[in-house]
Scaffold this motif. Structure first.
Motif, PDB file in Angstrom:
ATOM      1  N   SER A 102      11.188  61.348  58.105  1.00 44.21           N
ATOM      2  CA  SER A 102      11.612  60.868  59.676  1.00 44.21           C
ATOM      3  C   SER A 102      12.220  59.701  59.273  1.00 44.21           C
ATOM      4  N   PHE A 103      12.977  59.310  60.262  1.00 42.07           N
ATOM      5  CA  PHE A 103      13.605  57.956  60.178  1.00 42.07           C
ATOM      6  C   PHE A 103      13.554  56.932  61.262  1.00 42.07           C
ATOM      7  N   PHE A 104      13.442  55.727  60.817  1.00 43.77           N
ATOM      8  CA  PHE A 104      13.187  54.415  61.714  1.00 43.77           C
ATOM      9  C   PHE A 104      14.738  53.938  61.506  1.00 43.77           C
ATOM     10  N   LYS A 128      13.337  64.076  62.821  1.00 43.35           N
ATOM     11  CA  LYS A 128      12.512  63.234  63.302  1.00 43.35           C
ATOM     12  C   LYS A 128      12.771  61.973  63.456  1.00 43.35           C
ATOM     13  N   ILE A 129      12.843  61.153  64.293  1.00 46.92           N
ATOM     14  CA  ILE A 129      13.066  59.800  64.634  1.00 46.92           C
ATOM     15  C   ILE A 129      11.854  59.276  65.138  1.00 46.92           C
ATOM     16  N   ALA A 130      11.227  58.439  64.062  1.00 44.20           N
ATOM     17  CA  ALA A 130       9.903  57.884  64.166  1.00 44.20           C
ATOM     18  C   ALA A 130      10.025  56.624  65.285  1.00 44.20           C
ATOM     19  N   ARG A 132      12.593  53.110  66.687  1.00 47.65           N
ATOM     20  CA  ARG A 132      13.926  52.067  66.591  1.00 47.65           C
ATOM     21  C   ARG A 132      13.621  51.033  67.111  1.00 47.65           C
ATOM     22  N   SER A 152       4.674  53.631  62.659  1.00 48.68           N
ATOM     23  CA  SER A 152       5.646  54.512  63.166  1.00 48.68           C
ATOM     24  C   SER A 152       5.379  56.020  62.133  1.00 48.68           C
ATOM     25  N   ALA A 154       7.258  56.597  59.477  1.00 50.71           N
ATOM     26  CA  ALA A 154       8.641  56.699  58.967  1.00 50.71           C
ATOM     27  C   ALA A 154       8.579  57.100  57.562  1.00 50.71           C
ATOM     28  N   ASP A 155       9.579  57.560  57.093  1.00 52.90           N
ATOM     29  CA  ASP A 155       9.525  57.839  55.636  1.00 52.90           C
ATOM     30  C   ASP A 155      10.827  57.049  55.084  1.00 52.90           C
ATOM     31  N   LEU A 157      13.614  53.803  56.237  1.00 53.87           N
ATOM     32  CA  LEU A 157      14.020  52.805  57.182  1.00 53.87           C
ATOM     33  C   LEU A 157      15.299  52.336  56.934  1.00 53.87           C
ATOM     34  N   ILE A 180       6.238  53.727  53.420  1.00 57.42           N
ATOM     35  CA  ILE A 180       7.656  54.097  53.470  1.00 57.42           C
ATOM     36  C   ILE A 180       8.012  54.428  52.245  1.00 57.42           C
TER      37      ILE A 180
END
Length: 248
Positions: A102-104, A128-130, A132, A152, A154-155, A157, A180
């Motif tokens: 997932s991304f942030f 997957k968008i963790a 923003r 979140s 996220a993996d 950032l 992360i």
């Protein structure tokens, strides 16, 4: 600056490997910093020892500018290709989908950040968008922002604050972001994703003239920057490029 000799696909594989390892460590290790090198960064590192030291905190530095790739031809370990962050994002997104990462999305104005996140959702509906967040904050808010990002799950950032702020922010806050896998700086990525800034034609990118295209589109903001940084970065790349590979 030590620049990793890898393809875009190879860098995406490294992202997956580092993120999987970070998950297994359950927040006990800080994320890896992944920075990009271009003409502006080379010039800035030549004028500021502080910025150069900040860049050297990165686990991986990739050749974002075509000038870096051209200079690498002078060495015994030429870069296989340019890894522009605006292109690499798509490799990273595909790899993230395949491996459930997932991304942030962090940085830019609220309007641009929201538009870029929406564009990502349309391009990659399975990504997957963790979370923003825009890039406007007070220094005393950094700890709370990092807590939000960490919680979140996220993996990766993506940090789009512009040089040198994004690199400085990443180094300053990585100890707050355990769990992360990557902190990846991304400069003007969001402007490209949401359509605020068009990419240069392929032939201009290939010959290292993307800076000229961008200057013609926004001369008031970019003309002075490129007139001052391009000659300086050219000099530094010509004189200070190491011919032999760096052992790491």
């Amino acid at each position: 600056m030590p620049t990793v000799s890898v393809t875009r696909a190879g860098l995406a594989d490294m992202m997956v490997e580092d993120c999987v390892r970070a998950r297994a460590a359950a927040g006990q290790v800080p994320p890896k910093l992944v920075f990009s090198s271009n003409g502006q960064g080379v010039s800035l590192a030549g004028r500021s020892r502080e910025f150069r030291d900040t860049m050297l905190e990165a686990a991986w530095i990739h050749g974002d500018g075509q000038s870096i790739v051209i200079a690498s031809k002078l060495t015994q370990a030429p870069l296989p290709e340019r890894i522009a962050t605006t292109d690499f994002f798509h490799d990273a997104a595909q790899a993230a989908i395949e491996h459930g990462l997932s991304f942030f999305i962090f940085g830019g104005s609220e309007k641009q950040n929201a538009a870029a996140t929406d564009a990502i959702g349309r391009l990659y509906p399975r990504l997957k968008i963790a979370g923003r967040r825009n890039g406007y904050f007070k220094p005393e808010e950094e700890e709370a922002i990092c807590a939000e990002i960490r919680e979140s799950g996220a993996d990766v950032l993506w940090v789009g604050l512009g040089k040198p702020l994004q690199e400085e922010w990443s180094v300053r806050n990585r100890h707050r972001l355990g769990g992360i896998g990557w902190l990846k700086t991304c400069g003007g990525l969001y402007a490209f994703l949401c359509g605020d800034a068009p990419r240069a034609p392929e032939w201009m990118q290939r010959f290292g003239l993307e800076w000229l295209f961008r200057t013609m589109k926004d001369p008031r903001r970019l003309a002075w920057r490129y007139l001052t940084t391009n000659p300086h970065s050219f000099y530094r790349l010509l004189v200070h490029t190491r011919r032999r590979p760096i052992e790491r």
